[in-house]
Motif scaffolding. Structure first.
Motif, PDB file in Angstrom:
ATOM      1  N   GLN A   1       0.828  -1.207   0.000  1.00 19.49           N
ATOM      2  CA  GLN A   1       0.000   0.000   0.000  1.00 19.49           C
ATOM      3  C   GLN A   1       0.867   1.263   0.000  1.00 19.49           C
ATOM      4  O   GLN A   1       0.588   2.208  -0.745  1.00 19.49           O
TER       5      GLN A   1
ATOM      6  N   LEU B   1       3.945  10.204  -9.552  1.00 21.92           N
ATOM      7  CA  LEU B   1       3.375  10.517 -10.860  1.00 21.92           C
ATOM      8  C   LEU B   1       2.638  11.855 -10.830  1.00 21.92           C
ATOM      9  O   LEU B   1       2.779  12.668 -11.744  1.00 21.92           O
ATOM     10  N   LEU B   2       1.854  12.085  -9.777  1.00 24.23           N
ATOM     11  CA  LEU B   2       1.139  13.348  -9.644  1.00 24.23           C
ATOM     12  C   LEU B   2       2.105  14.528  -9.542  1.00 24.23           C
ATOM     13  O   LEU B   2       1.883  15.580 -10.153  1.00 24.23           O
TER      14      LEU B   2
ATOM     15  N   GLN C   1       3.510  15.302 -12.968  1.00 23.40           N
ATOM     16  CA  GLN C   1       2.545  15.962 -13.828  1.00 23.40           C
ATOM     17  C   GLN C   1       2.363  17.437 -13.450  1.00 23.40           C
ATOM     18  O   GLN C   1       2.154  18.270 -14.315  1.00 23.40           O
TER      19      GLN C   1
ATOM     20  N   ASP D   1       2.530   1.565  -3.518  1.00 22.49           N
ATOM     21  CA  ASP D   1       1.589   1.959  -4.566  1.00 22.49           C
ATOM     22  C   ASP D   1       1.165   3.416  -4.418  1.00 22.49           C
ATOM     23  O   ASP D   1       1.081   4.156  -5.404  1.00 22.49           O
ATOM     24  N   THR D   2       0.929   3.841  -3.192  1.00 18.84           N
ATOM     25  CA  THR D   2       0.564   5.236  -2.933  1.00 18.84           C
ATOM     26  C   THR D   2       1.729   6.164  -3.276  1.00 18.84           C
ATOM     27  O   THR D   2       1.534   7.230  -3.865  1.00 18.84           O
ATOM     28  N   TRP D   3       2.930   5.732  -2.926  1.00 21.22           N
ATOM     29  CA  TRP D   3       4.126   6.539  -3.212  1.00 21.22           C
ATOM     30  C   TRP D   3       4.326   6.708  -4.716  1.00 21.22           C
ATOM     31  O   TRP D   3       4.631   7.803  -5.194  1.00 21.22           O
ATOM     32  N   LYS D   4       4.142   5.607  -5.465  1.00 21.60           N
ATOM     33  CA  LYS D   4       4.277   5.686  -6.924  1.00 21.60           C
ATOM     34  C   LYS D   4       3.260   6.659  -7.511  1.00 21.60           C
ATOM     35  O   LYS D   4       3.584   7.448  -8.396  1.00 21.60           O
ATOM     36  N   GLU D   5       2.046   6.598  -7.003  1.00 15.86           N
ATOM     37  CA  GLU D   5       0.992   7.498  -7.474  1.00 15.86           C
ATOM     38  C   GLU D   5       1.342   8.955  -7.154  1.00 15.86           C
ATOM     39  O   GLU D   5       1.173   9.841  -8.000  1.00 15.86           O
ATOM     40  N   ALA D   6       1.845   9.193  -5.951  1.00 16.40           N
ATOM     41  CA  ALA D   6       2.245  10.547  -5.554  1.00 16.40           C
ATOM     42  C   ALA D   6       3.382  11.057  -6.444  1.00 16.40           C
ATOM     43  O   ALA D   6       3.396  12.239  -6.829  1.00 16.40           O
TER      44      ALA D   6
END
Length: 125
Positions: free
Chosen positions: A109, A119-120, A123, A112-117
Motif C-alpha cells: 500500500q 506521478l502526480l 505531472q 503503490d501510494t508513493w508511486k501514485e504521488a
C-alpha cells in the motif's frame, strides 16, 4: 565481469536517484525481502527467513530515520513504520507467516501510494 557491471549499474542508480526514487527503491526492496522471508517460513528455512526479516528491519529503520519532521504527516508515517517493525519482529520470532503477510500488505500500500504521488508530482511539476 558481468557481476561488476551489475554492481556498477546499481550503484549509479542509487547515487543518481532523487529522494523520492530512493524511497520507492526501499519500498520495492522491502517487498522483495518480505517475499523471500515468507518463502523461507513456508519451507521452514528459518535462518533464511530471519536474514530477510533483518534486511526489512534495516529498511524500516532507514525510512524512520530519514523522515522529515517539518511535515505533520511524518508522525503518522513514523507510527506506521514503528507498527510494521513491531509486527515484523513478532512474525520473525514467532514464525508467524500472517504477521509477515500483514507487513507485506502494508508495504504494498505504501509503495503503490508513493508511486501514485510521484506521478502526480511529475505531472504538476
Amino acid at each position: 565481469m558481468l557481476q561488476n557491471a551489475v554492481q556498477t549499474y546499481q550503484t549509479n542508480q542509487v547515487t543518481t536517484a532523487t529522494p523520492a526514487e530512493l524511497t520507492l527503491m526501499l519500498y520495492n526492496g522491502a517487498l522483495k525481502f518480505l517475499k523471500q522471508a515468507r518463502i523461507g517460513l513456508q519451507k521452514k528455512d528459518y535462518e533464511s527467513a530471519n536474514n530477510y526479516c533483518l534486511r526489512v528491519q534495516d529498511i524500516l529503520k532507514e525510512l524512520m530515520a530519514t523522515l522529515n519532521d517539518s511535515y505533520p504527516i511524518s508522525k503518522q508515517f513514523f507510527g506506521m513504520y514503528e507498527y510494521m517493525l513491531r509486527r515484523l519482529i513478532e512474525g520473525n520470532i514467532r514464525k508467524d507467516i500472517h504477521a509477515i503477510e500483514e507487513v507485506e500488505d502494508l508495504f504494498t500500500q505504501f509503495r503503490d501510494t508513493w508511486k501514485e504521488a510521484m506521478l502526480l508530482a511529475k505531472q504538476q511539476g
